[in-house]
Design an enzyme around this catalytic site. Sequence first.
Site, PDB file in Angstrom:
ATOM      1  N   SER A  90       0.623  -1.378   0.001  1.00 33.60           N
ATOM      2  CA  SER A  90      -0.066  -0.027   0.050  1.00 33.60           C
ATOM      3  C   SER A  90       0.870   1.253   0.016  1.00 33.60           C
ATOM      4  O   SER A  90       0.488   2.373  -0.066  1.00 33.60           O
ATOM      5  CB  SER A  90      -0.832   0.075   1.153  1.00 33.60           C
ATOM      6  OG  SER A  90      -0.219   0.118   2.417  1.00 33.60           O
ATOM      7  N   THR A 201      -2.567   3.086   2.961  1.00 34.74           N
ATOM      8  CA  THR A 201      -2.059   4.242   3.423  1.00 34.74           C
ATOM      9  C   THR A 201      -1.345   4.028   4.622  1.00 34.74           C
ATOM     10  O   THR A 201      -1.709   3.443   5.458  1.00 34.74           O
ATOM     11  CB  THR A 201      -2.932   5.341   3.201  1.00 34.74           C
ATOM     12  OG1 THR A 201      -3.365   5.466   1.822  1.00 34.74           O
ATOM     13  CG2 THR A 201      -2.292   6.731   3.568  1.00 34.74           C
ATOM     14  N   THR A 219       1.861   7.003   0.726  1.00 37.45           N
ATOM     15  CA  THR A 219       0.793   5.887   0.088  1.00 37.45           C
ATOM     16  C   THR A 219       1.251   5.649  -1.568  1.00 37.45           C
ATOM     17  O   THR A 219       1.772   6.730  -1.960  1.00 37.45           O
ATOM     18  CB  THR A 219      -0.684   6.543   0.204  1.00 37.45           C
ATOM     19  OG1 THR A 219      -1.466   5.416  -0.439  1.00 37.45           O
ATOM     20  CG2 THR A 219      -0.846   7.543  -0.860  1.00 37.45           C
ATOM     21  N   ARG A 229      -3.722  10.409 -11.083  1.00 32.99           N
ATOM     22  CA  ARG A 229      -4.757  10.373 -10.152  1.00 32.99           C
ATOM     23  C   ARG A 229      -3.942  10.752  -8.658  1.00 32.99           C
ATOM     24  O   ARG A 229      -2.988  10.118  -8.320  1.00 32.99           O
ATOM     25  CB  ARG A 229      -5.607   9.267 -10.053  1.00 32.99           C
ATOM     26  CG  ARG A 229      -6.574   9.168  -8.603  1.00 32.99           C
ATOM     27  CD  ARG A 229      -6.140   8.635  -7.595  1.00 32.99           C
ATOM     28  NE  ARG A 229      -7.085   8.609  -6.616  1.00 32.99           N
ATOM     29  CZ  ARG A 229      -6.976   7.959  -5.257  1.00 32.99           C
ATOM     30  NH1 ARG A 229      -5.513   7.758  -4.836  1.00 32.99           N
ATOM     31  NH2 ARG A 229      -7.858   8.036  -4.325  1.00 32.99           N
ATOM     32  N   GLY A 231      -4.744  11.336  -4.862  1.00 33.60           N
ATOM     33  CA  GLY A 231      -5.552  10.934  -3.706  1.00 33.60           C
ATOM     34  C   GLY A 231      -5.720  11.889  -2.680  1.00 33.60           C
ATOM     35  O   GLY A 231      -5.228  13.146  -2.783  1.00 33.60           O
ATOM     36  N   ASP A 232      -6.050  11.834  -1.597  1.00 38.72           N
ATOM     37  CA  ASP A 232      -6.077  12.779  -0.304  1.00 38.72           C
ATOM     38  C   ASP A 232      -4.724  12.851   0.419  1.00 38.72           C
ATOM     39  O   ASP A 232      -4.092  13.875   0.972  1.00 38.72           O
ATOM     40  CB  ASP A 232      -7.041  12.299   0.791  1.00 38.72           C
ATOM     41  CG  ASP A 232      -7.060  10.796   1.356  1.00 38.72           C
ATOM     42  OD1 ASP A 232      -6.068  10.130   0.315  1.00 38.72           O
ATOM     43  OD2 ASP A 232      -7.335  10.931   2.464  1.00 38.72           O
ATOM     44  N   THR A 252      -6.957   7.397   6.316  1.00 43.41           N
ATOM     45  CA  THR A 252      -6.797   6.214   5.381  1.00 43.41           C
ATOM     46  C   THR A 252      -8.136   6.033   4.679  1.00 43.41           C
ATOM     47  O   THR A 252      -9.087   5.842   5.258  1.00 43.41           O
ATOM     48  CB  THR A 252      -6.038   5.030   5.825  1.00 43.41           C
ATOM     49  OG1 THR A 252      -6.544   4.647   6.869  1.00 43.41           O
ATOM     50  CG2 THR A 252      -4.544   5.394   6.214  1.00 43.41           C
ATOM     51  N   GLY A 253      -8.095   5.750   3.471  1.00 44.40           N
ATOM     52  CA  GLY A 253      -9.381   5.368   3.242  1.00 44.40           C
ATOM     53  C   GLY A 253      -9.545   5.885   1.665  1.00 44.40           C
ATOM     54  O   GLY A 253      -8.518   6.416   0.931  1.00 44.40           O
ATOM     55  N   GLY A 255      -9.584   8.317  -0.984  1.00 39.62           N
ATOM     56  CA  GLY A 255      -9.207   9.587  -0.692  1.00 39.62           C
ATOM     57  C   GLY A 255     -10.152  10.756  -1.475  1.00 39.62           C
ATOM     58  O   GLY A 255     -10.377  11.813  -0.700  1.00 39.62           O
TER      59      GLY A 255
HETATM   60  N1  ASP Z   1      -6.284   7.360   0.937  1.00 39.58           N
HETATM   61  C1  ASP Z   1      -5.498   6.789  -0.038  1.00 39.58           C
HETATM   62  C2  ASP Z   1      -5.955   7.111  -1.547  1.00 39.58           C
HETATM   63  O1  ASP Z   1      -6.815   7.616  -1.679  1.00 39.58           O
HETATM   64  C3  ASP Z   1      -5.799   5.393  -0.319  1.00 39.58           C
HETATM   65  C4  ASP Z   1      -5.952   4.455   1.066  1.00 39.58           C
HETATM   66  O2  ASP Z   1      -5.622   5.018   2.310  1.00 39.58           O
HETATM   67  O3  ASP Z   1      -6.387   3.528   1.080  1.00 39.58           O
HETATM   68  O4  ASP Z   1      -5.134   7.561  -2.135  1.00 39.58           O
END
Ligand code: ASP
Length: 353
Positions: A90, A201, A219, A229, A231-232, A252-253, A255
């Site tokens: 990850s 992440t 991440t 792309r 993410g957050d 995490t999650g 984004g």
């Molecule tokens: N937050 C991360 C993203 O969207 C991915 C993750 O945390 O699983 O890139």
Amino acid sequence: MLNRRDFLERSALLSALGFLPRSISAEEYEADVTRTVLPAHFRARPCVVSSANGIKGVQLAYDRIGSGEDALDAIIAGVNLVELDPTDQSVGLGGLPNEDGVVQLDASCMHGPTRRAGAVGCLEDIATPSLVAKAVMDYTTHVLLVGEGARKFAVAMGFKTQNLLTEKSRQDWQRWKSRLSKTDNWLDHDDDVKINWTHGTINMNAVTAAGDVSSVTTTSGLAWKLNGRLGDSPIHGAGQYTDNDVGAAGATGLGEMNIKVCGGFLTVEFMRQGLTPEQAGLKTLERMVRQSEARMLDDKGRPRYDMQLYAVGKDGRYGGVSMYEGASFAVCDDKGARLERCAFLFKNSERPR
Ligand code: ASP
């Protein structure tokens, strides 16, 4: 394990019975933690909090903070363990690639005491984007570099380039690609081999005994994402945020959902208003659900995505929250490194099928 309603009811009851410290008003909180010169009695409890994959890193960072190291340097050393671990798919080396089979990494950091920030996005060939993010902060007037420019900067700063795509991640990518369509020219292979998850992440936040706060998130982003792309994680205020007057928070999650509510920033703002890190995180998750487009919710309004937030206050209070029951987070303080259960908004039985 408590859901939000249980948590609020239990807190109110314990508080009424005098078992919990009385909740302080926003004015008292401001007075106590947001002045530049802290009151003589102020002492934080040093604490490091992170996503569960940072369980070794929180111990390392805590030990370093204990021996006087700067909080940001300490947590970056903590996340480097995961970035350099080829078996963690990850983050960093071994991270799952984008749809073209290229590993593109994102990271950001904030240094509370000097109120500085740095970040990189879509960085290729460098295993430790957290350190490149810090180099952006330390050596440039910018806060965010992306793509080829970020790589060029890293090489100029002496970072080593390497192929980040491990054999395992390459095979998972090929498997994903071959299963995309029954009518393309790729034969489906290894149909019994599951690709277990497609994102991950590491976010880590810390506070020192002096009450100095810092945060970092790094991440490889969503697996199989479109080339380019972001993410957050590389976005200050979303993937992580620090305000040295209040605390730090990160996520995490998925984004895309977090960016829309500036989840790191919002959680810190809720803490500024006097909420505990856990209450603040839960309130941010509620906002995220509210800001979700219809396709991301089921017919009962429950999210079709996951999200976790991790937060630490300037005084050393900490919390971890998750959209759904069952997630944990890592923490290290004077009681040692451990995993704790996240507070959550929805029970697992409420997850959309
Ligand atoms: N937050 C991360 C993203 O969207 C991915 C993750 O945390 O699983 O890139």
